[in-house]
Scaffold this motif. Structure first.
Motif, short mmCIF file in Angstrom:
data_model
loop_
_atom_site.label_atom_id
_atom_site.label_comp_id
_atom_site.label_asym_id
_atom_site.label_seq_id
_atom_site.Cartn_x
_atom_site.Cartn_y
_atom_site.Cartn_z
N ASP A 192 -4.68 -8.20 4.46
CA ASP A 192 -5.77 -7.27 4.13
C ASP A 192 -6.26 -6.49 5.35
OD1 ASP A 192 -5.79 -8.05 1.46
OD2 ASP A 192 -7.15 -9.73 1.87
N ALA A 193 -5.58 -6.66 6.48
CA ALA A 193 -6.04 -6.00 7.71
C ALA A 193 -5.86 -4.50 7.62
CB ALA A 193 -5.27 -6.55 8.91
N ASP A 194 -6.75 -3.76 8.26
CA ASP A 194 -6.61 -2.31 8.39
C ASP A 194 -5.46 -2.01 9.35
OD1 ASP A 194 -7.53 0.18 10.31
OD2 ASP A 194 -7.92 0.55 8.17
N PHE A 195 -4.68 -0.99 9.02
CA PHE A 195 -3.51 -0.64 9.81
C PHE A 195 -3.86 -0.47 11.29
CE2 PHE A 195 -0.79 2.65 11.72
CZ PHE A 195 0.46 2.10 11.53
N TRP A 196 -4.90 0.32 11.59
CA TRP A 196 -5.23 0.61 12.98
C TRP A 196 -5.84 -0.59 13.69
CZ3 TRP A 196 -2.68 4.46 14.66
CH2 TRP A 196 -2.39 5.54 13.82
N ASP A 197 -6.48 -1.48 12.95
CA ASP A 197 -7.04 -2.69 13.57
C ASP A 197 -5.94 -3.60 14.10
OD1 ASP A 197 -9.58 -1.84 13.02
OD2 ASP A 197 -9.85 -3.11 11.23
N LYS A 223 -5.05 -1.56 -3.57
CA LYS A 223 -4.90 -1.45 -2.12
C LYS A 223 -3.54 -1.96 -1.66
CE LYS A 223 -7.15 -2.77 2.23
NZ LYS A 223 -8.25 -3.52 2.87
N THR A 224 -2.94 -2.86 -2.43
CA THR A 224 -1.68 -3.47 -2.01
C THR A 224 -0.57 -3.34 -3.04
OG1 THR A 224 -2.41 -5.64 -2.83
CG2 THR A 224 -2.83 -5.14 -0.50
N ARG A 274 -0.82 9.53 8.22
CA ARG A 274 -1.91 8.57 8.07
C ARG A 274 -3.24 9.18 8.53
NH1 ARG A 274 -1.58 3.12 7.19
NH2 ARG A 274 0.49 2.31 6.66
N ALA A 304 -6.56 9.93 6.21
CA ALA A 304 -7.86 9.35 6.58
C ALA A 304 -8.97 10.40 6.57
CB ALA A 304 -7.77 8.69 7.94
N ASN A 357 0.83 -1.19 0.00
CA ASN A 357 0.00 0.00 0.00
C ASN A 357 0.88 1.25 0.00
OD1 ASN A 357 -1.51 2.23 1.74
ND2 ASN A 357 -3.08 0.91 0.81
#
Length: 224
Positions: free
Chosen positions: A196-201, A147-148, A217, A221, A36
């Motif tokens: 595929d995880a969200d960065f903050w998750d 996305k990647t 970041r 957002a 990303n």
């Protein structure tokens, strides 16, 4: 690409220093990265990686790990500055200037939201003013593909030995080798680990040197 009528040329950052550079002191390159675009931004805005990842090439002086960056907000994004005194030259600059044992250094980065970074790296013999220094002026430009995956463009010029075409080729070749064999593999592995995880998750552990990347970041957002 969005609404063409909404495009505002006044938002384009001033990178005329590159356009005005002579061919003998200008070079550019491109990499297709499997990560990303924000991961590439993370990498550049936190320069502490250079003392480890690039220790035998363009860094390894302890400059970033021995100094504390100062980050402030601008109207277009962020400015980050690193200052160090009395450090050894990088392996690359030591070959160019064998008579200089120690130098003061400033690295100044302007991040223009969302994905352009101008990075000026200036070193000068210890005690000399910045105006007497040797500056490398760089652009990093990230264009998201998916996305990647990211199209990563970079360009550079300098304020010394402007007519030395052999040096220019050497700088360009060294930079491409460093980016493609040192940075790119790490960035790709970071994306592979994140999946595929969200960065903050992922609940990342944030360090002081992450300030600029985190602020970038959060800025991105909030962008429409």
């Amino acid at each position: 690409m969005g609404d063409a009528d909404a495009a505002d040329e006044n938002l384009i950052p001033d990178l005329s220093v590159l356009a005005e550079a002579p061919d003998s002191a200008f070079s550019s390159g491109y990499l297709h990265t499997q990560c990303n675009f924000e991961i590439v931004i993370d990498n550049i805005l936190d320069l502490t990686h250079t003392d480890y990842l690039h220790a035998n090439s363009i860094a390894g002086t302890g400059m970033t790990t021995s100094s504390k960056p100062v980050t402030r907000e601008t109207k277009d994004g962020l400015r980050v500055e690193w200052l160090a005194s009395g450090i050894p030259l990088s392996p690359f600059h030591a070959r160019l200037y064998p008579d200089i044992e120690r130098a003061d250094q400033v690295v100044r980065m302007d991040w223009y939201a969302p994905a352009a970074i101008r990075l000026d790296a200036i070193f000068m013999p210890t005690g000399q003013p910045e105006e007497k220094g040797f500056a490398n002026l760089n652009l990093h430009l990230m264009t998201p593909e998916t996305k990647t995956t990211t199209h990563y463009f970079f360009a550079a010029t300098r304020t010394y030995q402007l007519e030395d075409e052999a040096l220019n080729r050497s700088v360009a070749e060294a930079r491409y080798k460093v980016f493609s064999t040192e940075d790119k593999p790490i960035l790709n592995l970071v994306q592979e680990r994140m999946g595929d995880a969200d960065f903050w998750d992922l609940k990342p552990l944030l360090l002081g040197v992450d300030e600029a990347a985190v602020r970038a970041r959060r800025w991105i957002a909030k962008m429409p």
